[in-house]
Design a protein around this motif. Structure first.
Motif, short mmCIF file in Angstrom:
data_model
loop_
_atom_site.label_atom_id
_atom_site.label_comp_id
_atom_site.label_asym_id
_atom_site.label_seq_id
_atom_site.Cartn_x
_atom_site.Cartn_y
_atom_site.Cartn_z
N GLU A 106 0.86 -1.19 0.00
CA GLU A 106 0.00 0.00 0.00
C GLU A 106 0.88 1.23 0.00
OE1 GLU A 106 -4.28 -0.97 2.13
OE2 GLU A 106 -2.97 0.59 2.90
N ARG A 107 0.60 2.14 -0.90
CA ARG A 107 1.37 3.36 -0.98
C ARG A 107 0.42 4.56 -1.07
NH1 ARG A 107 4.35 0.21 0.55
NH2 ARG A 107 6.44 -0.36 -0.22
N PRO A 108 0.75 5.66 -0.40
CA PRO A 108 -0.12 6.83 -0.46
C PRO A 108 0.00 7.54 -1.80
CG PRO A 108 1.86 7.34 0.78
CD PRO A 108 1.92 5.86 0.48
N VAL A 109 -1.06 8.24 -2.18
CA VAL A 109 -0.94 9.13 -3.32
C VAL A 109 -0.03 10.29 -2.92
CG1 VAL A 109 -3.23 8.50 -4.17
CG2 VAL A 109 -2.98 10.52 -2.70
N ARG A 110 0.48 10.99 -3.90
CA ARG A 110 1.43 12.07 -3.59
C ARG A 110 0.73 13.33 -3.14
NH1 ARG A 110 3.40 16.42 -6.20
NH2 ARG A 110 2.16 15.96 -8.04
N ARG A 111 -0.43 13.63 -3.75
CA ARG A 111 -1.05 14.95 -3.55
C ARG A 111 -2.57 14.78 -3.44
NH1 ARG A 111 -0.01 20.40 -4.29
NH2 ARG A 111 -1.50 21.57 -5.55
N ALA A 112 -3.18 15.36 -2.41
CA ALA A 112 -4.61 15.24 -2.19
C ALA A 112 -5.21 16.58 -1.79
CB ALA A 112 -4.91 14.20 -1.11
N ALA A 113 -6.46 16.79 -2.15
CA ALA A 113 -7.18 18.02 -1.81
C ALA A 113 -8.36 17.70 -0.92
CB ALA A 113 -7.66 18.73 -3.08
N ILE A 114 -8.56 18.54 0.09
CA ILE A 114 -9.72 18.44 0.97
C ILE A 114 -10.64 19.61 0.64
CG2 ILE A 114 -10.56 18.30 3.34
CD1 ILE A 114 -8.64 16.00 2.38
N TYR A 115 -11.84 19.30 0.19
CA TYR A 115 -12.83 20.34 -0.10
C TYR A 115 -13.64 20.60 1.17
CZ TYR A 115 -16.41 23.10 -2.37
OH TYR A 115 -17.25 24.13 -2.71
N VAL A 116 -13.69 21.85 1.58
CA VAL A 116 -14.42 22.25 2.79
C VAL A 116 -15.58 23.13 2.37
CG1 VAL A 116 -14.28 23.39 5.03
CG2 VAL A 116 -12.30 22.13 4.14
N PRO A 117 -16.82 22.74 2.65
CA PRO A 117 -17.96 23.55 2.22
C PRO A 117 -17.93 24.94 2.84
CG PRO A 117 -18.67 21.39 2.99
CD PRO A 117 -17.23 21.54 3.38
N GLY A 118 -18.56 25.89 2.14
CA GLY A 118 -18.66 27.26 2.66
C GLY A 118 -19.99 27.47 3.36
N GLY A 119 -21.08 27.39 2.60
CA GLY A 119 -22.41 27.50 3.18
C GLY A 119 -22.60 28.75 4.01
N ARG A 120 -23.44 28.64 5.03
CA ARG A 120 -23.73 29.78 5.90
C ARG A 120 -22.68 29.95 6.97
NH1 ARG A 120 -29.42 27.53 7.70
NH2 ARG A 120 -28.10 25.68 7.60
N ASN A 121 -21.95 28.87 7.27
CA ASN A 121 -21.00 28.90 8.38
C ASN A 121 -19.71 28.20 7.97
OD1 ASN A 121 -22.93 29.95 10.47
ND2 ASN A 121 -23.98 28.04 9.99
N PRO A 122 -18.61 28.46 8.70
CA PRO A 122 -17.37 27.73 8.44
C PRO A 122 -17.45 26.31 9.01
CG PRO A 122 -17.09 29.16 10.33
CD PRO A 122 -18.46 29.44 9.78
N TYR A 123 -16.66 25.40 8.43
CA TYR A 123 -16.67 24.01 8.89
C TYR A 123 -15.25 23.54 9.20
CZ TYR A 123 -21.48 24.07 7.30
OH TYR A 123 -22.81 24.39 7.14
N PRO A 124 -14.68 23.99 10.32
CA PRO A 124 -13.34 23.53 10.67
C PRO A 124 -13.28 22.03 10.93
CG PRO A 124 -14.33 24.72 12.51
CD PRO A 124 -15.23 24.92 11.33
N SER A 125 -14.41 21.45 11.34
CA SER A 125 -14.42 20.01 11.60
C SER A 125 -14.12 19.22 10.33
CB SER A 125 -15.77 19.58 12.19
OG SER A 125 -16.84 19.93 11.31
#
Length: 400
Positions: A106-125
Motif C-alpha cells: 500500500e502506498r499513499p498518493v502524492r497529492r490530495a485536496a480536501i474540499y471544505v464547504p462554505g455554506g452559511r457557516n465555516p466548517y473547521p471540523s
C-alpha cells in the motif's frame, strides 16, 4: 418541517423508497457543471478567476481561534488521528505453491485536496476529518480549498500545518484541482462534502482523479425502544435536521408514545429537512428498515435495539446506546464525519486512510516460471493470445 407517519408492512425496501421520496432531488446540474469543468480545464487560471469573482466571496483577514474552539479542535485532531492510524495496514507477502511470491504493498498518493464547504457557516471540523486522515495516510502534499476561506478554516489549517490553501469553491474549484492550472498543480484525490454542484463536479472528474464518493444531503436513522431516553432521541433528531434542505431524519420504534412525541416535536421545527416516524413490531423489524435505508448515521438506542449491533451491515457509522449521539461523531469522537449518503452505505465506506492510498502487487516469479508457464500458457492459447503463451513458455527451464 414535514414529517410522515409510517408503519412497516411486509416490504421494508418499498417503505424506504417512500421515505426517500419525501426529499426529492433537485434539478439536474450536470450540463452546467460540465460546461464549467471544461471551461476551467481549457482556460486555466483565467477561467478560474472569472468563476471565483462570480461565485466566491473574498477571503477575510485571518483571526486567531477562540481558546475553547482551539482546545476542541485539538481534541478532535488527536482522536481522528488515533482512529485513522488504527486503520493502516502493513504490507504482506504470500508465497504460492509453485515457489514464487506476490507482495501486496500500500502506498499513499502524492497529492490530495480536501474540499471544505462554505455554506452559511465555516466548517473547521471538515478540515480536521480530511486533512488528518490524509496526513496519517502518508500523503506528502495536502491542499485545502474552501469558499471564502473563513478565518476559522484558515486557522485550523495552521494548526494542521497546511500551507497550500485556496479561497474557492464550487464546480470550478473541483475542476482546477482535478486538472490543474498555471498556478495550481493537479491532485490525485479530491475528498470532502459539498453541495450538489460540488458533488456532481466530483462525479464528472472521477475518471481523471480519485474521489471519496458522492457525499450528498445528510441523513440519520434512529432505532429506539421504550427504554430510550425520549429527550435525547428528540435532541438527536433535531440536531440532524439542522443540516437543512435535503436532509432526512427517521425514527424507527415499537413504542407508540415515543413515535407520537417525535411526530409532534419535529413537525414544529422550522426546517427544510424532512422526517418520518416508522412503527415496527419489534427490534428485528427496526433492523430491517435500517438495513434497507443504509443510513449515513445509524443510532441504536435501548436494550432490544442495541442487541442487534453485530447484525448491522449497511450504515456509514453506528452510534450505540443512550449517549451515542451522532453529533459526537461529527466533531470529536474520532470516527470520520465524511460518510456515504443516499443509501450508498450498502457498498461504500467512511473517509479513511485507504481513500488516499492505493494497492499494488510486486511479483517475484523466479524459479516458478516453468510451473506457471505450464499452467498459464494453455489458458492464454484458449483465449487466442498466442504471444502471451509464448512470453510464458520462453521462460520455461530458465534459471531464477
Amino acid at each position: 418541517m414535514r414529517v410522515e407517519p409510517l408503519v412497516l408492512d411486509a416490504d421494508p425496501v418499498a417503505l424506504v423508497a417512500r421515505i426517500r421520496e419525501l426529499a426529492p432531488s433537485g434539478a439536474s446540474v450536470a450540463a452546467d457543471v460540465a460546461a464549467i469543468v471544461q471551461d476551467v480545464r481549457d482556460g486555466g487560471d483565467a477561467a478560474l478567476r472569472r468563476y471565483i469573482e462570480r461565485f466566491d466571496r473574498p477571503a477575510p483577514d485571518p483571526t486567531p481561534l477562540p481558546g475553547d474552539v482551539e482546545a476542541g479542535l485539538r481534541t478532535a485532531i488527536a482522536n481522528v488521528r488515533a482512529v485513522a492510524e488504527a486503520q493502516l495496514g502493513a504490507d504482506t507477502s504470500v508465497t504460492l505453491p509453485q515457489g514464487h511470491t506476490v507482495e501486496i504493498r500500500e502506498r499513499p498518493v502524492r497529492r490530495a485536496a480536501i474540499y471544505v464547504p462554505g455554506g452559511r457557516n465555516p466548517y473547521p471540523s471538515t478540515v480536521v476529518m480530511g486533512v488528518v486522515t490524509a496526513q496519517v495516510s502518508g500523503v506528502s502534499e495536502v491542499v485545502v480549498c474552501a469558499p471564502g476561506l473563513h478565518p476559522v478554516v484558515a486557522a485550523t489549517c495552521e494548526l494542521l500545518g497546511v500551507q497550500e490553501r485556496y479561497a474557492m469553491g464550487g464546480a470550478h474549484a473541483v475542476a482546477a484541482l482535478a486538472y490543474g492550472t498555471e498556478t495550481i498543480a493537479r491532485v490525485d484525490v479530491i475528498a470532502g462534502p459539498g453541495g450538489l454542484w460540488v458533488q456532481e463536479a466530483k462525479r464528472q472528474v472521477s475518471g481523471d482523479v480519485g474521489i471519496d464518493g458522492f457525499l450528498g444531503p445528510s441523513d440519520v436513522v434512529i432505532c429506539a425502544d421504550a427504554h430510550a431516553d425520549r429527550d435525547l432521541v428528540l435532541a438527536d433528531l433535531r440536531a440532524q435536521a439542522e443540516h437543512g434542505d435535503g436532509t432526512i431524519v427517521v425514527l424507527v420504534s415499537d413504542d407508540a408514545a415515543l413515535l407520537a412525541a417525535a411526530q409532534e416535536d419535529l413537525a414544529g421545527l422550522d426546517s427544510l429537512a424532512v422526517g418520518a416516524t416508522v412503527r415496527v413490531a419489534d427490534a428485528a423489524g427496526a433492523l430491517q428498515v435500517a438495513e434497507a435505508f443504509a443510513p449515513e448515521h445509524l443510532e441504536l438506542v435501548g436494550p432490544s435495539m442495541e442487541a442487534h449491533v453485530d447484525d448491522v451491515r449497511a450504515a456509514g457509522c453506528v452510534f450505540l446506546g443512550t449517549n451515542g449521539g451522532t453529533a459526537f461523531g461529527d466533531y470529536v469522537a474520532g470516527s470520520n464525519h465524511s460518510l456515504p449518503t443516499g443509501g450508498s452505505a450498502r457498498f461504500a465506506s467512511a473517509l479513511g486512510p485507504r481513500t488516499f492510498r492505493r494497492r499494488m502487487s510486486v511479483v517475484r516469479v523466479g524459479g516458478a516460471a516453468d510451473a506457471l508457464a505450464r499452467a498459464g500458457a494453455p489458458i492464454a492459447r484458449a483465449e487466442g493470445f498466442t504471444e502471451h503463451a509464448r512470453s510464458m513458455t520462453l521462460r520455461q527451464n530458465q534459471q531464477s
